[in-house]
Design an enzyme around this catalytic site. Structure first.
Site: not given
Length: 345
Positions: A161, A265
């Site tokens: 990240k 997702k």
């Protein structure tokens, strides 16, 4: 005996092993909604919604508030008519994670009625997949320690990240690469960069001899031109996540030639739109990865079976349950380090 007689929603809380930090957000717990579908035969199918206000504008309280409405929508329908249930739940425009959970719970109940598993209803293309594991935003030193630990656990795809400090992000990726040689990297900015910063990051990392397999959502979700700009000025393949919530979003991304990958997702699209996106990708040459929000093992089970069934994904980012404290593992799959495979009936 396969008709739905009840639908129940319940709040579940899961504490993170440690605070999970991404661009603009730090989470200490995941608040999910468990869906239970009861058939007249007594069979119960389960799904889980992990709503995200940041991505979908959803709140847990709003999902729970429409329990009666959802019950009325599908009670009395035979789960063998699951396409009809999908069509009805597609009307849950503002509740994509709940739509996903209800649709999966339907398939879960149907699979039990038929004596099989959901992955086989969806095609049964693969017996095993391999997930990455994520390094959240932290100090450079802590990110390197976390990445090394993940690598030593056997994970060979590491998600990193970034997006809050360009200089530290470049340094972190460089140092992580030194202690995880042989790993592949997915770098996710979660919309944290400007176009200029995104290209600067990619070129700086490339010049250090580091290869990034997927460069995920470097710019704001609405900045489709920005995604395209980064794609054509970066040495790495670019993926859309927040910019790709529905099949209509993906159609636009394909038309604009904006990305190399889309991150499906289920919490953004539900099962129905996810299946449509797979078809769009196969028709257009778009590559796919599959990701997650804050699902527990019950929720990750949905994506594992979707990935095993469709066999559509080059990368699997299905690790949220590994970050949560759970008393009981509820997935209908076997987790062996990074590998996930079908659990025998």
């Amino acid at each position: 005996m396969s008709r739905i007689v009840n639908v129940k929603l319940s709040l579940k809380r899961y504490e993170y092993e440690k605070p999970f930090h991404i661009t603009g957000s730090v989470s200490s717990e995941s608040r999910n909604v468990e869906v239970e579908i009861v058939l007249e035969s007594g069979v119960k199918g389960y799904g889980e919604a992990s709503p995200s206000f940041r991505v979908n504008g959803e709140r847990v309280e709003a999902l729970l508030a429409i329990e009666n409405a959802v019950r009325e929508m599908i009670t009395g329908i035979d789960v063998r008519n699951y396409a009809r249930i999908f069509e009805i739940t597609d009307r849950l425009f503002g509740f994509p994670s709940l739509k996903a959970a209800v649709q999966f719970a339907t398939l879960d109940a149907l699979s039990q009625e038929l004596g099989t598993q959901v992955c086989y209803l969806l095609g049964g293309k693969r017996d095993e997949i391999e997930t990455d594991k994520t390094v959240g935003i932290d100090t450079v030193e802590n990110r390197v320690k976390e990445a090394k630990k993940i690598f030593e656990e056997g994970f060979r795809v590491i998600k990193i990240k970034v997006g809050e400090n360009l200089k530290e992000d470049i340094e972190a990726v460089e140092e992580i690469a030194k202690v995880t040689r042989g790993a592949k990297y997915i770098v996710d900015a979660n919309m944290g960069y400007t176009q200029k910063e995104a290209v600067e990051f990619a070129r700086a990392v490339y010049q250090k001899g580091i290869d990034i397999a997927v460069y995920e959502q470097p710019v704001r979700r609405e900045d489709i031109e920005g995604l395209k700009f980064v794609r054509f000025h970066s040495p790495f393949p670019v993926a859309a996540d927040e910019s790709a919530r529905t099949k209509f979003d993906v159609m636009r991304l394909v038309k604009e030639e904006a990305v190399d990958y889309v991150n499906i997702k289920l919490m953004k699209s539900g099962i129905s739109d996810a299946l449509a996106i797979v078809e769009i990708a196969e028709s257009s040459g778009l590559k796919l990865m599959i990701g997650c929000m804050g699902e527990s093992s019950l929720g990750i089970n949905q994506s594992v079976h979707f990935a095993l069934g469709t066999g559509a994904f080059e990368f699997h980012d299905l690790d949220s349950h590994l970050m949560l404290k759970e008393e009981v593992f509820r997935g209908k799959f076997i987790q062996d380090g990074p590998r996930m495979r079908v659990k025998d009936q």
